[in-house]
Enzyme design. Structure first.
Site, PDB file in Angstrom:
ATOM      1  N   GLU A  10       0.822  -1.201   0.000  1.00 58.27           N
ATOM      2  CA  GLU A  10       0.000   0.000   0.000  1.00 58.27           C
ATOM      3  C   GLU A  10       0.858   1.253   0.000  1.00 58.27           C
ATOM      4  O   GLU A  10       2.016   1.231   0.411  1.00 58.27           O
ATOM      5  CB  GLU A  10      -0.896  -0.008   1.241  1.00 58.27           C
ATOM      6  CG  GLU A  10      -0.094  -0.095   2.511  1.00 58.27           C
ATOM      7  CD  GLU A  10      -0.954  -0.337   3.746  1.00 58.27           C
ATOM      8  OE1 GLU A  10      -1.912  -1.123   3.652  1.00 58.27           O
ATOM      9  OE2 GLU A  10      -0.657   0.259   4.778  1.00 58.27           O
ATOM     10  N   SER A  12      13.508   6.808   4.998  1.00 53.20           N
ATOM     11  CA  SER A  12      13.374   6.667   6.454  1.00 53.20           C
ATOM     12  C   SER A  12      13.849   5.277   6.871  1.00 53.20           C
ATOM     13  O   SER A  12      13.379   4.271   6.356  1.00 53.20           O
ATOM     14  CB  SER A  12      11.911   6.864   6.839  1.00 53.20           C
ATOM     15  OG  SER A  12      11.729   6.677   8.224  1.00 53.20           O
ATOM     16  N   SER A  32      14.257   6.680  12.421  1.00 55.78           N
ATOM     17  CA  SER A  32      13.135   6.490  13.344  1.00 55.78           C
ATOM     18  C   SER A  32      13.708   6.168  14.721  1.00 55.78           C
ATOM     19  O   SER A  32      14.117   5.042  14.981  1.00 55.78           O
ATOM     20  CB  SER A  32      12.249   5.346  12.849  1.00 55.78           C
ATOM     21  OG  SER A  32      11.741   5.680  11.577  1.00 55.78           O
ATOM     22  N   CYS A  68       9.072  -3.919  14.760  1.00 53.70           N
ATOM     23  CA  CYS A  68       8.933  -2.859  15.767  1.00 53.70           C
ATOM     24  C   CYS A  68       7.620  -3.098  16.528  1.00 53.70           C
ATOM     25  O   CYS A  68       6.594  -3.417  15.921  1.00 53.70           O
ATOM     26  CB  CYS A  68       8.942  -1.487  15.107  1.00 53.70           C
ATOM     27  SG  CYS A  68      10.528  -1.103  14.324  1.00 53.70           S
ATOM     28  N   GLY A  86       7.868  -1.629   5.138  1.00 50.58           N
ATOM     29  CA  GLY A  86       9.208  -2.145   4.872  1.00 50.58           C
ATOM     30  C   GLY A  86      10.329  -1.258   5.366  1.00 50.58           C
ATOM     31  O   GLY A  86      10.122  -0.100   5.727  1.00 50.58           O
ATOM     32  N   CYS A 115       3.746   8.582   0.117  1.00 49.86           N
ATOM     33  CA  CYS A 115       4.413   7.698   1.058  1.00 49.86           C
ATOM     34  C   CYS A 115       4.480   6.302   0.436  1.00 49.86           C
ATOM     35  O   CYS A 115       3.450   5.666   0.228  1.00 49.86           O
ATOM     36  CB  CYS A 115       3.607   7.705   2.356  1.00 49.86           C
ATOM     37  SG  CYS A 115       4.268   6.653   3.617  1.00 49.86           S
ATOM     38  N   CYS A 117       7.702  -6.679   6.692  1.00 47.48           N
ATOM     39  CA  CYS A 117       8.963  -6.179   7.237  1.00 47.48           C
ATOM     40  C   CYS A 117       9.467  -7.184   8.257  1.00 47.48           C
ATOM     41  O   CYS A 117       8.681  -7.786   8.984  1.00 47.48           O
ATOM     42  CB  CYS A 117       8.740  -4.823   7.910  1.00 47.48           C
ATOM     43  SG  CYS A 117      10.259  -4.043   8.504  1.00 47.48           S
ATOM     44  N   CYS A 131       1.089   3.172   8.643  1.00 51.09           N
ATOM     45  CA  CYS A 131       1.915   2.132   8.077  1.00 51.09           C
ATOM     46  C   CYS A 131       1.354   0.712   8.214  1.00 51.09           C
ATOM     47  O   CYS A 131       1.189   0.196   9.315  1.00 51.09           O
ATOM     48  CB  CYS A 131       3.234   2.279   8.826  1.00 51.09           C
ATOM     49  SG  CYS A 131       4.495   1.177   8.405  1.00 51.09           S
ATOM     50  N   ASN A 142      -0.382   6.538  15.703  1.00 50.45           N
ATOM     51  CA  ASN A 142      -1.623   6.096  15.071  1.00 50.45           C
ATOM     52  C   ASN A 142      -1.982   4.734  15.655  1.00 50.45           C
ATOM     53  O   ASN A 142      -1.203   3.793  15.506  1.00 50.45           O
ATOM     54  CB  ASN A 142      -1.377   5.893  13.564  1.00 50.45           C
ATOM     55  CG  ASN A 142      -2.032   6.957  12.720  1.00 50.45           C
ATOM     56  OD1 ASN A 142      -3.219   7.229  12.857  1.00 50.45           O
ATOM     57  ND2 ASN A 142      -1.254   7.552  11.840  1.00 50.45           N
ATOM     58  N   CYS A 174       4.311  -1.230  15.377  1.00 52.96           N
ATOM     59  CA  CYS A 174       4.058  -1.021  13.944  1.00 52.96           C
ATOM     60  C   CYS A 174       3.190  -2.140  13.373  1.00 52.96           C
ATOM     61  O   CYS A 174       3.416  -3.322  13.641  1.00 52.96           O
ATOM     62  CB  CYS A 174       5.380  -0.945  13.195  1.00 52.96           C
ATOM     63  SG  CYS A 174       5.196  -0.808  11.408  1.00 52.96           S
TER      64      CYS A 174
HETATM   65  N1  SAH Z   1      11.160   1.042   8.239  1.00 55.52           N
HETATM   66  C1  SAH Z   1      11.312   2.450   8.050  1.00 55.52           C
HETATM   67  C2  SAH Z   1      10.226   3.114   7.231  1.00 55.52           C
HETATM   68  C3  SAH Z   1       8.790   2.683   7.418  1.00 55.52           C
HETATM   69  S1  SAH Z   1       7.874   3.268   8.791  1.00 55.52           S
HETATM   70  C4  SAH Z   1      11.443   3.141   9.401  1.00 55.52           C
HETATM   71  O1  SAH Z   1      11.273   2.487  10.402  1.00 55.52           O
HETATM   72  O2  SAH Z   1      11.771   4.310   9.418  1.00 55.52           O
HETATM   73  C5  SAH Z   1       7.782   5.002   8.695  1.00 55.52           C
HETATM   74  C6  SAH Z   1       7.650   5.665  10.049  1.00 55.52           C
HETATM   75  O3  SAH Z   1       6.372   5.407  10.641  1.00 55.52           O
HETATM   76  C7  SAH Z   1       8.680   5.193  11.054  1.00 55.52           C
HETATM   77  O4  SAH Z   1       9.172   6.289  11.773  1.00 55.52           O
HETATM   78  C8  SAH Z   1       7.842   4.276  11.937  1.00 55.52           C
HETATM   79  O5  SAH Z   1       8.434   4.079  13.187  1.00 55.52           O
HETATM   80  C9  SAH Z   1       6.537   5.033  11.995  1.00 55.52           C
HETATM   81  N2  SAH Z   1       5.363   4.281  12.423  1.00 55.52           N
HETATM   82  C10 SAH Z   1       5.080   2.974  12.252  1.00 55.52           C
HETATM   83  N3  SAH Z   1       3.886   2.665  12.768  1.00 55.52           N
HETATM   84  C11 SAH Z   1       3.383   3.818  13.267  1.00 55.52           C
HETATM   85  C12 SAH Z   1       2.158   4.153  13.939  1.00 55.52           C
HETATM   86  N4  SAH Z   1       1.238   3.243  14.164  1.00 55.52           N
HETATM   87  N5  SAH Z   1       1.980   5.446  14.313  1.00 55.52           N
HETATM   88  C13 SAH Z   1       2.916   6.374  14.059  1.00 55.52           C
HETATM   89  N6  SAH Z   1       4.079   6.124  13.444  1.00 55.52           N
HETATM   90  C14 SAH Z   1       4.307   4.851  13.061  1.00 55.52           C
END
Ligand code: SAH
Length: 349
Positions: free
Chosen positions: A91, A192, A215, A115, A160, A104, A111, A334, A291, A118
């Protein structure tokens, strides 16, 4: 085997399809400058050639399956779920803001880095995307959204970890920047990373002005290892070393991302810990209220906590932008649309 032409630069298209140099350029221009994928519409290619190419090119590599438009007033955030040729899905999101339009993009299906907060990580890693599968997300979003004269920004903040698919991401960036294609300026593209140190070092050596975002989400190893398991492999000391190296080598500023989670990483003490890491770095901080993700225990910080955090960072002379949560009604965070889709069939195909 049909050639997936969106993986390729114009010269490579000519070579792969044994075309004249100018013909490869024509094909590239139709696809990237005009977002046309239908060979029949490429009217400056001869009829014979269009016919011949039909069985020789694999285009498009991704197909939109479901498009959701946010209903929030004044916010036309648009999210698209794409189907890939092997049945996987990814997506991407288009976020318009006054004079900006941010796309985006995803770099992987799923992935591996898991995390804690996430949505993408929950379902694990499926596979890397090709350069073309990445670029086509941008082409579709631009074709489908009201650009209103805005030049797009691109952020690799979808599904990812871009540095775990470095070559395809770097190739996609080179394609997106081509003057005879989408012509997106390097400074309008941000990669990122969760903190993949070898990737940061490689990125620092690139001769381009593409931006880097890290991040962070936590400024001590105990908390960061809980939220971002990769921190156990590359702990903060190593990550910050790589970040300082990046700033020194490139002379550029980077951004730290910090998703504010209630009671987890949003206290004044957390903010002070972050400030203490900043000496030696040219960095700004991007604060995003978390989120919510179904099934995960994390909650967004209160607006008061967000502002208090921001004010501690700013008082230390560090630029801290508090982003508005966007597209909450369409699960724009995400990995959320894909996660939902995996359990319920799409309502709109
Ligand atoms: N893997 C990369 C890019 C994808 S995520 C990274 O980690 O940077 C892009 C951003 O969204 C990252 O900063 C991630 O930590 C954040 N993110 C993921 N899930 C989220 C959520 N539910 N609410 C807010 N930010 C989130």
């Amino acid at each position: 085997m049909p050639v997936p032409v969106t993986n390729l630069l114009p010269e490579e298209i000519s070579e792969a399809l044994a075309l004249k140099v100018y013909q490869g350029r024509q094909l590239f221009r139709w696809i990237h400058a005009k977002q046309v994928f239908d060979l029949d519409a490429m009217t400056d290619l001869s009829k014979q050639m269009r016919q011949d190419l039909r069985s020789r090119v694999f285009l498009p590599q991704i197909r939109p399956m479901e498009v959701l438009r946010s209903c929030e007033t004044g916010d036309k955030t648009q999210k698209c779920l794409f189907g890939l040729a092997d049945g996987e899905t990814v997506e991407s999101v288009a976020i318009p803001e006054r004079d900006r339009l941010t796309l985006c993009l995803s770099s992987q299906v799923g992935c591996a880095l898991n995390c804690a907060f996430c949505a993408t990580g929950q379902a694990g890693f499926r596979r890397n995307l090709s350069a073309g599968e990445i670029v086509e997300q941008a082409l579709y979003l631009l074709r489908d959204s009201d650009r209103g004269g805005r030049t797009p920004n691109i952020v690799f903040m979808g599904m990812g970890e871009p540095f775990r698919n470095y070559d395809a991401v770097a190739k996609a960036i080179r394609i997106l920047m081509r003057k005879d294609g989408l012509n997106i300026g390097a400074r309008k593209i941000t990669v990122s990373t969760v903190g993949d140190v070898p990737g940061i070092e490689r990125f620092a050596a690139e001769k381009w002005q593409v931006r880097l975002s890290i991040s962070l989400h936590a400024a001590n190893d105990a908390l960061r290892s809980k939220l971002v398991p990769l921190n156990r492999t590359y702990p903060l000391a190593q990550l910050l070393d790589a970040a300082r190296g990046y700033c020194q080598k490139t002379g550029r500023q980077l951004t730290f991302e910090w998703a504010l989670m209630r009671g987890v990483n949003d206290s004044v003490r957390d903010a002070r810990e972050l400030v203490a890491l900043m000496p030696g770095l040219k960095a700004a901080v991007n604060l995003i209220p978390y989120n919510r993700v179904e099934g995960l225990p994390y909650e967004p910080s209160t607006p008061e906590a967000c502002r208090a955090f921001q004010s501690v960072v700013e008082s230390a002379g560090i630029k801290a932008t508090l982003r508005r949560e966007r597209g909450g009604d369409i699960d724009a965070a995400c990995g959320q649309l894909r996660t939902r889709q995996a359990s319920t069939p799409p309502e709109r195909a």
